[in-house]
Every structure is written in C-alpha cells, then in structure tokens.
Design a protein around this motif. Structure first.
Motif, PDB file in Angstrom:
ATOM      1  N   ASP A  62       0.832  -1.198   0.000  1.00 17.62           N
ATOM      2  CA  ASP A  62       0.000   0.000   0.000  1.00 17.62           C
ATOM      3  C   ASP A  62       0.870   1.252   0.000  1.00 17.62           C
ATOM      4  OD1 ASP A  62      -2.405  -1.387   0.063  1.00 17.62           O
ATOM      5  OD2 ASP A  62      -2.492  -1.422   2.260  1.00 17.62           O
ATOM      6  N   GLY A  63       0.487   2.199  -0.816  1.00 21.08           N
ATOM      7  CA  GLY A  63       1.163   3.493  -0.818  1.00 21.08           C
ATOM      8  C   GLY A  63       2.445   3.575  -1.621  1.00 21.08           C
ATOM      9  N   TRP A  64       2.825   2.491  -2.328  1.00 20.60           N
ATOM     10  CA  TRP A  64       4.088   2.520  -3.084  1.00 20.60           C
ATOM     11  C   TRP A  64       4.119   3.688  -4.063  1.00 20.60           C
ATOM     12  CZ3 TRP A  64       4.344   2.618  -8.279  1.00 20.60           C
ATOM     13  CH2 TRP A  64       3.200   2.225  -8.982  1.00 20.60           C
ATOM     14  N   GLU A  65       2.951   4.003  -4.639  1.00 18.91           N
ATOM     15  CA  GLU A  65       2.917   5.052  -5.657  1.00 18.91           C
ATOM     16  C   GLU A  65       3.221   6.439  -5.104  1.00 18.91           C
ATOM     17  OE1 GLU A  65      -1.132   4.302  -4.009  1.00 18.91           O
ATOM     18  OE2 GLU A  65       0.355   3.004  -4.902  1.00 18.91           O
ATOM     19  N   ASP A  66       3.161   6.606  -3.802  1.00 17.89           N
ATOM     20  CA  ASP A  66       3.494   7.881  -3.168  1.00 17.89           C
ATOM     21  C   ASP A  66       4.779   7.791  -2.351  1.00 17.89           C
ATOM     22  OD1 ASP A  66       1.160   9.197  -4.109  1.00 17.89           O
ATOM     23  OD2 ASP A  66      -0.013   8.192  -2.566  1.00 17.89           O
ATOM     24  N   GLY A  67       5.608   6.786  -2.620  1.00 16.97           N
ATOM     25  CA  GLY A  67       6.819   6.541  -1.840  1.00 16.97           C
ATOM     26  C   GLY A  67       7.925   7.556  -2.071  1.00 16.97           C
ATOM     27  N   ASP A  68       9.034   7.301  -1.397  1.00 16.92           N
ATOM     28  CA  ASP A  68      10.188   8.201  -1.445  1.00 16.92           C
ATOM     29  C   ASP A  68      10.778   8.352  -2.843  1.00 16.92           C
ATOM     30  OD1 ASP A  68       9.963   8.598   1.269  1.00 16.92           O
ATOM     31  OD2 ASP A  68      11.514   7.139   1.796  1.00 16.92           O
ATOM     32  N   TRP A  69      10.527   7.390  -3.732  1.00 16.69           N
ATOM     33  CA  TRP A  69      11.072   7.476  -5.083  1.00 16.69           C
ATOM     34  C   TRP A  69      10.624   8.755  -5.773  1.00 16.69           C
ATOM     35  CZ3 TRP A  69       7.953   7.749  -9.377  1.00 16.69           C
ATOM     36  CH2 TRP A  69       6.617   7.390  -9.212  1.00 16.69           C
ATOM     37  N   ARG A  70       9.476   9.309  -5.382  1.00 12.23           N
ATOM     38  CA  ARG A  70       8.977  10.545  -5.999  1.00 12.23           C
ATOM     39  C   ARG A  70       9.845  11.750  -5.681  1.00 12.23           C
ATOM     40  NH1 ARG A  70       4.298  11.181  -8.455  1.00 12.23           N
ATOM     41  NH2 ARG A  70       2.906   9.427  -8.617  1.00 12.23           N
ATOM     42  N   ASP A  71      10.679  11.655  -4.645  1.00  9.78           N
ATOM     43  CA  ASP A  71      11.530  12.781  -4.266  1.00  9.78           C
ATOM     44  C   ASP A  71      12.826  12.846  -5.065  1.00  9.78           C
ATOM     45  OD1 ASP A  71       9.678  13.541  -2.337  1.00  9.78           O
ATOM     46  OD2 ASP A  71      10.608  12.274  -0.807  1.00  9.78           O
ATOM     47  N   ASP A  72      13.070  11.885  -5.925  1.00  6.11           N
ATOM     48  CA  ASP A  72      14.309  11.859  -6.709  1.00  6.11           C
ATOM     49  C   ASP A  72      14.366  13.074  -7.631  1.00  6.11           C
ATOM     50  OD1 ASP A  72      16.304  11.255  -8.738  1.00  6.11           O
ATOM     51  OD2 ASP A  72      16.255   9.209  -7.969  1.00  6.11           O
ATOM     52  N   ALA A  73      15.435  13.836  -7.517  1.00 10.02           N
ATOM     53  CA  ALA A  73      15.590  15.086  -8.280  1.00 10.02           C
ATOM     54  C   ALA A  73      15.651  14.856  -9.790  1.00 10.02           C
ATOM     55  CB  ALA A  73      16.838  15.824  -7.810  1.00 10.02           C
ATOM     56  N   ARG A  74      15.928  13.633 -10.218  1.00 12.78           N
ATOM     57  CA  ARG A  74      15.962  13.364 -11.662  1.00 12.78           C
ATOM     58  C   ARG A  74      14.614  13.611 -12.319  1.00 12.78           C
ATOM     59  NH1 ARG A  74      19.016   7.686 -11.301  1.00 12.78           N
ATOM     60  NH2 ARG A  74      17.730   7.665  -9.452  1.00 12.78           N
ATOM     61  N   TYR A  75      13.551  13.585 -11.532  1.00 11.21           N
ATOM     62  CA  TYR A  75      12.229  13.858 -12.087  1.00 11.21           C
ATOM     63  C   TYR A  75      11.935  15.358 -12.189  1.00 11.21           C
ATOM     64  CZ  TYR A  75      11.066   8.939 -11.475  1.00 11.21           C
ATOM     65  OH  TYR A  75      11.033   7.572 -11.554  1.00 11.21           O
ATOM     66  N   ASP A  76      12.747  16.190 -11.581  1.00  8.53           N
ATOM     67  CA  ASP A  76      12.488  17.628 -11.563  1.00  8.53           C
ATOM     68  C   ASP A  76      13.033  18.324 -12.796  1.00  8.53           C
ATOM     69  OD1 ASP A  76      11.184  17.376  -9.153  1.00  8.53           O
ATOM     70  OD2 ASP A  76      12.983  17.757  -7.979  1.00  8.53           O
ATOM     71  N   VAL A  77      12.577  17.877 -13.948  1.00 10.98           N
ATOM     72  CA  VAL A  77      12.985  18.436 -15.226  1.00 10.98           C
ATOM     73  C   VAL A  77      11.717  18.817 -15.972  1.00 10.98           C
ATOM     74  CG1 VAL A  77      14.177  17.944 -17.406  1.00 10.98           C
ATOM     75  CG2 VAL A  77      15.035  16.975 -15.263  1.00 10.98           C
ATOM     76  N   ASP A  78      11.714  19.986 -16.609  1.00 14.82           N
ATOM     77  CA  ASP A  78      10.530  20.392 -17.363  1.00 14.82           C
ATOM     78  C   ASP A  78      10.156  19.335 -18.369  1.00 14.82           C
ATOM     79  OD1 ASP A  78      10.250  22.789 -16.064  1.00 14.82           O
ATOM     80  OD2 ASP A  78      11.455  23.905 -17.496  1.00 14.82           O
ATOM     81  N   PRO A  79       8.914  19.050 -18.566  1.00 15.83           N
ATOM     82  CA  PRO A  79       7.738  19.687 -17.976  1.00 15.83           C
ATOM     83  C   PRO A  79       7.198  18.960 -16.753  1.00 15.83           C
ATOM     84  CG  PRO A  79       7.016  18.248 -19.714  1.00 15.83           C
ATOM     85  CD  PRO A  79       8.530  18.108 -19.620  1.00 15.83           C
ATOM     86  N   CYS A  80       7.999  18.087 -16.147  1.00 11.43           N
ATOM     87  CA  CYS A  80       7.523  17.314 -14.992  1.00 11.43           C
ATOM     88  C   CYS A  80       7.242  18.240 -13.810  1.00 11.43           C
ATOM     89  CB  CYS A  80       8.570  16.275 -14.596  1.00 11.43           C
ATOM     90  SG  CYS A  80       8.973  15.100 -15.882  1.00 11.43           S
ATOM     91  N   PRO A  81       6.151  18.000 -13.096  1.00 17.90           N
ATOM     92  CA  PRO A  81       5.888  18.808 -11.904  1.00 17.90           C
ATOM     93  C   PRO A  81       7.030  18.682 -10.901  1.00 17.90           C
ATOM     94  CG  PRO A  81       3.969  17.482 -12.491  1.00 17.90           C
ATOM     95  CD  PRO A  81       5.121  17.009 -13.350  1.00 17.90           C
ATOM     96  N   ALA A  82       7.400  19.795 -10.291  1.00 16.44           N
ATOM     97  CA  ALA A  82       8.535  19.810  -9.362  1.00 16.44           C
ATOM     98  C   ALA A  82       8.222  19.127  -8.038  1.00 16.44           C
ATOM     99  CB  ALA A  82       8.982  21.249  -9.113  1.00 16.44           C
ATOM    100  N   SER A  83       6.968  19.024  -7.676  1.00 16.49           N
ATOM    101  CA  SER A  83       6.622  18.393  -6.407  1.00 16.49           C
ATOM    102  C   SER A  83       6.607  16.871  -6.568  1.00 16.49           C
ATOM    103  CB  SER A  83       5.246  18.886  -5.947  1.00 16.49           C
ATOM    104  OG  SER A  83       4.261  18.426  -6.853  1.00 16.49           O
ATOM    105  N   GLY A  84       6.552  16.199  -5.459  1.00 12.78           N
ATOM    106  CA  GLY A  84       6.527  14.738  -5.480  1.00 12.78           C
ATOM    107  C   GLY A  84       5.269  14.174  -6.108  1.00 12.78           C
ATOM    108  N   ASN A  85       4.195  14.910  -6.086  1.00  8.23           N
ATOM    109  CA  ASN A  85       2.938  14.469  -6.673  1.00  8.23           C
ATOM    110  C   ASN A  85       2.461  15.531  -7.655  1.00  8.23           C
ATOM    111  OD1 ASN A  85       2.406  11.989  -5.187  1.00  8.23           O
ATOM    112  ND2 ASN A  85       2.305  13.330  -3.403  1.00  8.23           N
ATOM    113  N   PRO A  86       1.667  15.112  -8.648  1.00 10.74           N
ATOM    114  CA  PRO A  86       1.152  16.086  -9.611  1.00 10.74           C
ATOM    115  C   PRO A  86       0.272  17.108  -8.944  1.00 10.74           C
ATOM    116  CG  PRO A  86       0.279  13.874 -10.039  1.00 10.74           C
ATOM    117  CD  PRO A  86       1.220  13.777  -8.908  1.00 10.74           C
TER     118      PRO A  86
END
Length: 174
Positions: free
Chosen positions: A150-174
């Motif tokens: 439960d909750g894997w989709e909101d896990g710590d992996w969302r905090d990885d800075a590699r996702y903070d590239v345009d146009p991806c939302p900068a926060s952990g969740n959309p």
C-alpha cells in the motif's frame, strides 16, 4: 537469486542515431539486426534465469506519433516470449496510448492533467514512471500471489531530483 527480473529496453536500441552511434553492436541499421538482437535477448534471459527467475520484459514505451520504432522492438520482445517460457511480456501501451491507438504525452491524475514524459519525449516524469510500474507490478504480484505494498505510488522514489525536469511537476505528486 531473484524470483523476478524486469527488463525494459527502448528507443536507443532501435533509433538509428543516438547513444553509442556506430559503436553499438548490433546497429539498428544492420541488415541482420533482428537475428543479432534476438541472440542478445536470449543470452540475457539465460543469464538472469539460471537460478529459476522469471523475466518480465516490458514493451518499449510508445515513442511519439510514429510508432514504427516501438513496434520494431516490441516484435522482438514478443518473439522472445513465444520461444522462451521463462519470459512474460508486460504491455506498457495501455498507459501511453489513447483508446484509438495514438500516443498520448499526458494523463489525468487526481483530476489534474500531468505529463508522462520529460521535454525530450523519452524519459519519464513521475506519472509516467508510476503508470509503467503499476502495469509491471500487477503482473508480478499476480504470478507470485503477492500483495502490492500500500502506498508505493506515493513513496520516497517521488523525491528523486531526476524527475524535476521540465515539464515534470517539481513536487513529489502532480
């Protein structure tokens, strides 16, 4: 000694230009690319299943409006699964194609339209990574009769800075 091995190959394996360029072996432009690529896939499966693992080979993520390159690689993956019972194909198309079969760069998550891919059209944003992981995980947990955490989709992996590239939302969740 894994029970499950996930493999995802992609655009760099079939795009004529790109990472590795002419140093790739086999090159996508080689007349015997299919046979040589099949050989590499067969060798990989033999190596990672030596202790009984099952391979979950995800299809290539759809790439833009011209899906010919995706189809080229996915044909190889399907052929592999047909000749090797240790391999299961995990289709990622449902998360990245519209109902009419055309590519979609976005998805609606919690009522918000979010990008699935980064600006380069190749690498995944958080929503794209979650969509692909959900499809892969569903096959694995079904085959092994395991619960999905439960909750894997909101896990710590969302905090990885590699996702903070345009146009991806900068926060952990959309």
């Amino acid at each position: 000694r894994p029970y499950a091995v996930v493999v995802l190959t992609g655009i760099w394996d079939v795009l004529p230009a790109g990472i590795g360029g002419d140093e790739r072996d086999p090159r996508p432009s080689d007349p015997d690319w299919e046979e040589r690529y099949d050989y590499l896939m067969d060798r990989l499966v033999s190596l990672v299943t030596v202790h009984g693992a099952r391979v979950y080979w995800a299809t290539m993520l759809p790439y833009g409006e011209d899906l010919a390159e995706s189809d080229r690689l996915n044909d190889r993956v399907q052929s592999l699964a047909e000749r090797d019972a240790r391999v299961e194909v995990v289709a990622l198309d449902p998360a990245f194609l519209r109902a009419d079969g055309t590519y979609t760069p976005t998805a609606t998550v919690d009522g918000t339209l979010v990008p699935l891919r980064m600006a380069d059209g190749i690498h995944l944003c958080r929503a794209g990574a979650a969509a692909a992981a959900e499809l892969i995980a569903a096959d694995i947990v079904a085959d092994w009769d395991l619960p999905l955490a439960d909750g894997w989709e909101d896990g710590d992996w969302r905090d990885d800075a590699r996702y903070d590239v345009d146009p991806c939302p900068a926060s952990g969740n959309p």
